[in-house]
Design an enzyme around this catalytic site. Structure first.
Site, PDB file in Angstrom:
ATOM      1  N   HIS A 166       0.818  -1.210   0.000  1.00 17.43           N
ATOM      2  CA  HIS A 166       0.000   0.000   0.000  1.00 17.43           C
ATOM      3  C   HIS A 166       0.855   1.264   0.000  1.00 17.43           C
ATOM      4  O   HIS A 166       0.338   2.369   0.123  1.00 17.43           O
ATOM      5  CB  HIS A 166      -0.908  -0.035   1.244  1.00 17.43           C
ATOM      6  CG  HIS A 166      -2.017   0.952   1.228  1.00 17.43           C
ATOM      7  ND1 HIS A 166      -2.130   1.954   2.175  1.00 17.43           N
ATOM      8  CD2 HIS A 166      -3.076   1.118   0.389  1.00 17.43           C
ATOM      9  CE1 HIS A 166      -3.207   2.669   1.931  1.00 17.43           C
ATOM     10  NE2 HIS A 166      -3.789   2.199   0.852  1.00 17.43           N
TER      11      HIS A 166
ATOM     12  N   LYS B 192       3.179   4.419  -1.218  1.00 16.94           N
ATOM     13  CA  LYS B 192       3.277   5.340  -2.348  1.00 16.94           C
ATOM     14  C   LYS B 192       4.625   6.035  -2.237  1.00 16.94           C
ATOM     15  O   LYS B 192       4.898   6.689  -1.231  1.00 16.94           O
ATOM     16  CB  LYS B 192       2.167   6.391  -2.330  1.00 16.94           C
ATOM     17  CG  LYS B 192       0.768   5.831  -2.466  1.00 16.94           C
ATOM     18  CD  LYS B 192       0.125   5.619  -1.138  1.00 16.94           C
ATOM     19  CE  LYS B 192      -1.321   5.176  -1.319  1.00 16.94           C
ATOM     20  NZ  LYS B 192      -1.862   4.556  -0.093  1.00 16.94           N
TER      21      LYS B 192
ATOM     22  N   ASP C 204      16.594  10.922  -8.545  1.00  8.34           N
ATOM     23  CA  ASP C 204      18.040  11.195  -8.488  1.00  8.34           C
ATOM     24  C   ASP C 204      18.629  10.976  -7.091  1.00  8.34           C
ATOM     25  O   ASP C 204      19.721  11.486  -6.788  1.00  8.34           O
ATOM     26  CB  ASP C 204      18.332  12.634  -8.937  1.00  8.34           C
ATOM     27  CG  ASP C 204      18.076  12.822 -10.431  1.00  8.34           C
ATOM     28  OD1 ASP C 204      18.076  11.806 -11.161  1.00  8.34           O
ATOM     29  OD2 ASP C 204      17.866  13.971 -10.854  1.00  8.34           O
TER      30      ASP C 204
ATOM     31  N   HIS D 193      -8.956  11.703   2.480  1.00  9.40           N
ATOM     32  CA  HIS D 193      -8.150  10.489   2.334  1.00  9.40           C
ATOM     33  C   HIS D 193      -6.792  10.626   3.026  1.00  9.40           C
ATOM     34  O   HIS D 193      -5.970   9.717   2.990  1.00  9.40           O
ATOM     35  CB  HIS D 193      -7.958  10.213   0.834  1.00  9.40           C
ATOM     36  CG  HIS D 193      -7.369   8.893   0.506  1.00  9.40           C
ATOM     37  ND1 HIS D 193      -6.080   8.752   0.037  1.00  9.40           N
ATOM     38  CD2 HIS D 193      -7.867   7.637   0.572  1.00  9.40           C
ATOM     39  CE1 HIS D 193      -5.821   7.484  -0.195  1.00  9.40           C
ATOM     40  NE2 HIS D 193      -6.878   6.775   0.131  1.00  9.40           N
TER      41      HIS D 193
ATOM     42  N   LYS E 158      -3.781  10.627   5.645  1.00  7.54           N
ATOM     43  CA  LYS E 158      -3.405   9.747   6.756  1.00  7.54           C
ATOM     44  C   LYS E 158      -2.376  10.499   7.603  1.00  7.54           C
ATOM     45  O   LYS E 158      -1.164  10.365   7.401  1.00  7.54           O
ATOM     46  CB  LYS E 158      -2.804   8.437   6.235  1.00  7.54           C
ATOM     47  CG  LYS E 158      -3.734   7.638   5.286  1.00  7.54           C
ATOM     48  CD  LYS E 158      -3.385   7.886   3.858  1.00  7.54           C
ATOM     49  CE  LYS E 158      -4.001   6.888   2.880  1.00  7.54           C
ATOM     50  NZ  LYS E 158      -5.317   6.439   3.046  1.00  7.54           N
TER      51      LYS E 158
ATOM     52  N   ASP F  63       0.407  17.010  20.180  1.00  5.80           N
ATOM     53  CA  ASP F  63       0.811  18.209  20.933  1.00  5.80           C
ATOM     54  C   ASP F  63       1.277  19.346  20.022  1.00  5.80           C
ATOM     55  O   ASP F  63       2.010  20.250  20.471  1.00  5.80           O
ATOM     56  CB  ASP F  63       1.915  17.866  21.937  1.00  5.80           C
ATOM     57  CG  ASP F  63       1.432  16.897  23.013  1.00  5.80           C
ATOM     58  OD1 ASP F  63       0.207  16.825  23.228  1.00  5.80           O
ATOM     59  OD2 ASP F  63       2.283  16.227  23.623  1.00  5.80           O
TER      60      ASP F  63
END
Length: 509
Positions: free
Chosen positions: A241, A243, A248, A427, A429, A434
């Protein structure tokens, strides 16, 4: 009308198969002894594997009961959703290549400097739990929503000079996907090495017609655990899952955004799509490079020429693993979860939730927390910590959306504020502790991300992008509906039943 998702279709197929077997049982007398024998033998064989599988006891007991009481359907469901996939075909090559690669780059791994550890003691704790070392010279930039992310990615791709590494769970074949594909092709035609890795199940719509122009332009293409057909997949769990883009060896991207037009707000049902991504420059990019190469080596084949030494021998190592310190505030650290091996992200979350003194802010599209994380959120709320969670106003997954809403009443009882994003779908995450420590990555706040998927997240300590994240949270709160008891009391009995029913399947969602 809601389009049935893959897992729902698989469930329907299992039901039809069960009806067919029952029909055979009552119509063909000669098959009765065979079916009775199979009903005894299958639970014994499958139950033996379940007994010694490395899963939580609750899940193990649930699967054992399912296999014992509905032997044919229970066994088929376990094969599709519950088992640990056996990877005999690639395990020898994978273990050898990755071991040699890790040995070659050992000196390139990030070590937490004493001044960083003294300033942020949690970095040492997370390192003991499996995180990388923390770096104090990596700059981060928060990218909010698809326009910012894709514009920045395409610009950096166009300026690449040596290599581009691309890895996605979901890569579609629509307008933005073609635009990025064509940018990769252009750089490859100009002698930049391009590697393209996609998850075999998440990117199931990718066809040979889409990949052929890449291959014709000498782009290296691999699928992570490819599948024959999405309805016949036998390793629905343990998907990659993550991404990740590395350019370079100096620039990296990770976060919640896959590649598709819906991430630009073009989804007919969901409309506006709120998400968060991260752009990094500096030494921590070496750890992200390492992660990509290990995934790439795993996805390769026995006769593949893409071996470990192309990345880490004396000639190539300086080209891929670059020491490029940047002016930066705070520190950054990489946490990676690999199913069946570690739960670093879960353990990191537990540590951060326990350390919170003032606030815990979370955005997640799927709020289906494992019991230990749910308990910590409840305790934090009762301690007087400012706990706020932003979830979607509309869902992209029917089961997950209703399973998320099942938790609202339980959380409200513990003084936790729940916000439903009023601009359709969120979507992102992200976690902010704090106002000083943040997580931005690919992991959702659910069972699948904690235990069943390959996931990654970047921990940040007082970096400049944390203020950006703080402002993004405040904007999300303003653009959301705060759930209160009056809303929950209006739920119909049917809605409550649907939520409770979907909650049963929480570990699979």
């Amino acid at each position: 009308m809601y389009v049935l998702k893959r897992r729902v279709w698989q469930l329907l197929i299992m039901i039809v198969l069960g009806i067919f077997l029952l029909g055979l049982l009552y119509s063909v007398d000669g098959l009765i002894p065979f079916l009775i024998g199979a009903a005894i033998l299958i639970p014994l064989i499958v139950g033996w594997y379940i007994l010694f599988d490395h899963v939580q006891p609750q899940a193990k007991l649930a699967w054992l009961l399912a296999v014992l009481f509905i032997p044919f359907l229970g066994a088929l469901a376990w094969v599709l959703f519950g088992r640990t996939p056996r990877r005999h075909r690639r395990i020898k090559r994978t273990s050898t290549e990755i071991r040699m690669f890790r040995q070659a780059i050992e000196a390139e791994r990030i070590e937490t400097a004493n001044n960083v550890a003294d300033r942020f003691p949690l970095t040492r704790t997370l390192e003991k739990l499996g995180a990388t070392g923390a770096d104090g010279h990596t700059s981060t930039k928060l990218l909010v929503n698809g326009e910012e992310k894709f514009d920045a990615v395409i610009k950096d791709i166009e300026q690449a000079t040596h290599h581009i590494h691309v890895q996605y769970y979901l890569f579609r074949t629509d307008e933005i996907s073609l635009k990025i594909r064509d940018a990769l092709i252009k750089r490859s035609n100009e002698n930049v090495t391009v590697r393209f890795l996609y998850d075999g199940l998440g990117s199931q719509e990718i066809s040979e017609a889409f990949l052929e122009p890449l291959r014709e332009s000498r782009v290296h293409v691999e699928a992570f655990d490819p599948v024959v057909h999405p309805l016949l997949v036998f390793n629905a769990n343990f998907r990659n899952h993550q991404k990740l883009i590395v350019i370079d060896g100096r620039i990296a991207y990770t976060g919640g955004l896959n590649v598709g037009d819906e991430y630009l707000g073009k989804h007919k049902k969901l409309g506006f799509w709120r998400d968060t991504h991260l752009r990094l420059e500096g030494p921590l990019v070496r750890e992200l490079q390492r992660l990509f190469v290990e995934n790439w080596l795993y996805a390769g084949h026995e006769d593949d020429t893409e071996r470990w030494d192309l990345f880490a021998d004396s000639k190539h190592l300086p080209e891929y693993f670059i020491d490029d310190p940047q002016p930066a505030n705070g520190a950054t650290q990489l946490l990676v979860t690999s199913p069946g091996k570690d739960v670093t992200i879960r353990d990191g979350l537990i540590t951060l939730l326990m350390e919170a003194k003032e606030s815990i802010w979370i955005t997640t599209p799927y709020l289906i927390p494992p019991p230990e994380l749910l308990a910590l959120l409840e305790v934090a709320g009762r301690r007087g910590i400012d706990v706020r969670i932003v979830v979607p106003g509309k869902g992209d997954e029917w089961f997950s959306f209703h399973a998320t809403e099942y938790y609202f009443e339980q959380l409200l009882k513990r003084n936790i504020r729940i916000y439903k994003y009023n601009r359709h779908f969120i979507h992102a995450k992200t976690v902010l502790i704090d106002g000083k420590i943040a997580l931005v990555g690919t992991a959702n706040f659910d069972f699948r991300s904690m235990y069943l998927n390959h996931e990654m997240t970047i921990a940040q300590y007082e970096t400049s992008s944390i203020q950006q994240l703080h402002e993004a949270f405040l904007k999300d709160f303003d653009e959301s509906i705060l759930i209160d008891w009056s809303m929950l009391r209006k739920k119909s009995s049917g809605k409550r039943f649907i939520e409770a029913f979907c909650h049963i399947f929480s570990p699979l969602l």
